[in-house]
Design a protein around this motif. Structure first.
Motif, PDB file in Angstrom:
ATOM      1  N   ALA A  41       0.836  -1.202   0.000  1.00  0.00           N
ATOM      2  CA  ALA A  41       0.000   0.000   0.000  1.00  0.00           C
ATOM      3  C   ALA A  41       0.870   1.253   0.000  1.00  0.00           C
ATOM      4  CB  ALA A  41      -0.932   0.001   1.198  1.00  0.00           C
ATOM      5  N   ILE A  42       1.912   1.251   0.800  1.00  0.00           N
ATOM      6  CA  ILE A  42       2.821   2.403   0.865  1.00  0.00           C
ATOM      7  C   ILE A  42       3.502   2.603  -0.488  1.00  0.00           C
ATOM      8  CG2 ILE A  42       4.929   3.298   1.926  1.00  0.00           C
ATOM      9  CD1 ILE A  42       3.971   1.881   4.528  1.00  0.00           C
ATOM     10  N   GLU A  43       3.951   1.529  -1.097  1.00  0.00           N
ATOM     11  CA  GLU A  43       4.587   1.611  -2.417  1.00  0.00           C
ATOM     12  C   GLU A  43       3.616   2.146  -3.459  1.00  0.00           C
ATOM     13  OE1 GLU A  43       7.484   1.284  -5.442  1.00  0.00           O
ATOM     14  OE2 GLU A  43       7.625   1.358  -3.261  1.00  0.00           O
ATOM     15  N   CYS A  44       2.373   1.679  -3.432  1.00  0.00           N
ATOM     16  CA  CYS A  44       1.356   2.130  -4.387  1.00  0.00           C
ATOM     17  C   CYS A  44       1.118   3.634  -4.265  1.00  0.00           C
ATOM     18  CB  CYS A  44       0.062   1.352  -4.169  1.00  0.00           C
ATOM     19  SG  CYS A  44      -1.269   1.847  -5.275  1.00  0.00           S
ATOM     20  N   VAL A  45       0.948   4.118  -3.054  1.00  0.00           N
ATOM     21  CA  VAL A  45       0.714   5.547  -2.841  1.00  0.00           C
ATOM     22  C   VAL A  45       1.936   6.350  -3.264  1.00  0.00           C
ATOM     23  CG1 VAL A  45       0.330   7.322  -1.084  1.00  0.00           C
ATOM     24  CG2 VAL A  45      -1.001   5.204  -1.028  1.00  0.00           C
ATOM     25  N   THR A  46       3.114   5.858  -2.941  1.00  0.00           N
ATOM     26  CA  THR A  46       4.353   6.557  -3.286  1.00  0.00           C
ATOM     27  C   THR A  46       4.519   6.671  -4.797  1.00  0.00           C
ATOM     28  OG1 THR A  46       5.387   5.769  -1.253  1.00  0.00           O
ATOM     29  CG2 THR A  46       6.857   6.548  -2.978  1.00  0.00           C
ATOM     30  N   VAL A  47       4.331   5.562  -5.511  1.00  0.00           N
ATOM     31  CA  VAL A  47       4.474   5.558  -6.968  1.00  0.00           C
ATOM     32  C   VAL A  47       3.433   6.470  -7.611  1.00  0.00           C
ATOM     33  CG1 VAL A  47       4.237   4.108  -9.034  1.00  0.00           C
ATOM     34  CG2 VAL A  47       5.586   3.306  -7.091  1.00  0.00           C
ATOM     35  N   THR A  48       2.195   6.396  -7.126  1.00  0.00           N
ATOM     36  CA  THR A  48       1.133   7.235  -7.681  1.00  0.00           C
ATOM     37  C   THR A  48       1.421   8.714  -7.461  1.00  0.00           C
ATOM     38  OG1 THR A  48      -0.483   5.472  -7.317  1.00  0.00           O
ATOM     39  CG2 THR A  48      -1.351   7.702  -7.630  1.00  0.00           C
ATOM     40  N   ALA A  49       1.822   9.075  -6.245  1.00  0.00           N
ATOM     41  CA  ALA A  49       2.124  10.476  -5.944  1.00  0.00           C
ATOM     42  C   ALA A  49       3.299  10.973  -6.783  1.00  0.00           C
ATOM     43  CB  ALA A  49       2.411  10.643  -4.460  1.00  0.00           C
ATOM     44  N   ASP A  50       4.342  10.150  -6.911  1.00  0.00           N
ATOM     45  CA  ASP A  50       5.493  10.529  -7.740  1.00  0.00           C
ATOM     46  C   ASP A  50       5.072  10.752  -9.184  1.00  0.00           C
ATOM     47  OD1 ASP A  50       7.310  10.490  -5.676  1.00  0.00           O
ATOM     48  OD2 ASP A  50       8.093   8.495  -6.140  1.00  0.00           O
ATOM     49  N   TYR A  51       4.252   9.847  -9.732  1.00  0.00           N
ATOM     50  CA  TYR A  51       3.793   9.973 -11.117  1.00  0.00           C
ATOM     51  C   TYR A  51       3.027  11.281 -11.309  1.00  0.00           C
ATOM     52  CZ  TYR A  51       1.001   9.515 -15.282  1.00  0.00           C
ATOM     53  OH  TYR A  51       0.389   9.771 -16.489  1.00  0.00           O
ATOM     54  N   ILE A  52       2.098  11.563 -10.415  1.00  0.00           N
ATOM     55  CA  ILE A  52       1.290  12.788 -10.536  1.00  0.00           C
ATOM     56  C   ILE A  52       2.184  14.019 -10.475  1.00  0.00           C
ATOM     57  CG2 ILE A  52      -0.460  14.209  -9.389  1.00  0.00           C
ATOM     58  CD1 ILE A  52      -1.824  11.518  -8.587  1.00  0.00           C
ATOM     59  N   TYR A  53       3.106  14.046  -9.522  1.00  0.00           N
ATOM     60  CA  TYR A  53       3.985  15.216  -9.377  1.00  0.00           C
ATOM     61  C   TYR A  53       4.907  15.368 -10.590  1.00  0.00           C
ATOM     62  CZ  TYR A  53       6.917  18.763  -7.345  1.00  0.00           C
ATOM     63  OH  TYR A  53       7.585  19.934  -7.118  1.00  0.00           O
TER      64      TYR A  53
END
Length: 103
Positions: A41-53
């Motif tokens: 879950a932490i990895e998913c949120v991290t990857v998603t946030a990085d992609y958006i930014y």
């Protein structure tokens, strides 16, 4: 983005979180029963946030950072539910008075 920067690195497992203020009658029990975020879950949120930014140069990416709508919500509050599960003061005196109108 490091997991700690996402805010998901374990806040819901800290004793402070379990004992922090909330309107529940059994706050510590409710808060301490929250499932911990796993590494996936932490990895998913991290990857998603990085992609958006990285894609949009800001977060959130495509909507205003502050977005407000005016709305009206009408409902009949189940005061019995709140009396059972929440501490006194979880709803207003006006809710109690309104409930009497429906008896």
């Amino acid at each position: 983005m490091a997991p700690a920067a996402t805010g998901l690195s374990g806040f819901n497992r800290s004793p402070t979180y379990a004992k922090s203020g909330a309107p529940y009658k059994k706050t510590e029990m409710v808060r301490s029963s929250a499932a911990a975020f796993g590494p996936d879950a932490i990895e998913c949120v991290t990857v998603t946030a990085d992609y958006i930014y990285e894609t949009f140069g800001r977060f959130p990416g495509t909507v205003p950072a502050i977005f407000t709508l005016m709305y009206l919500q009408a409902h009949k509050l189940d005061t019995g539910f709140y009396d059972t599960h929440f501490a006194p003061g979880a709803y207003l005196r006006t809710h109690t008075e309104n409930a009497r109108n429906w008896e």
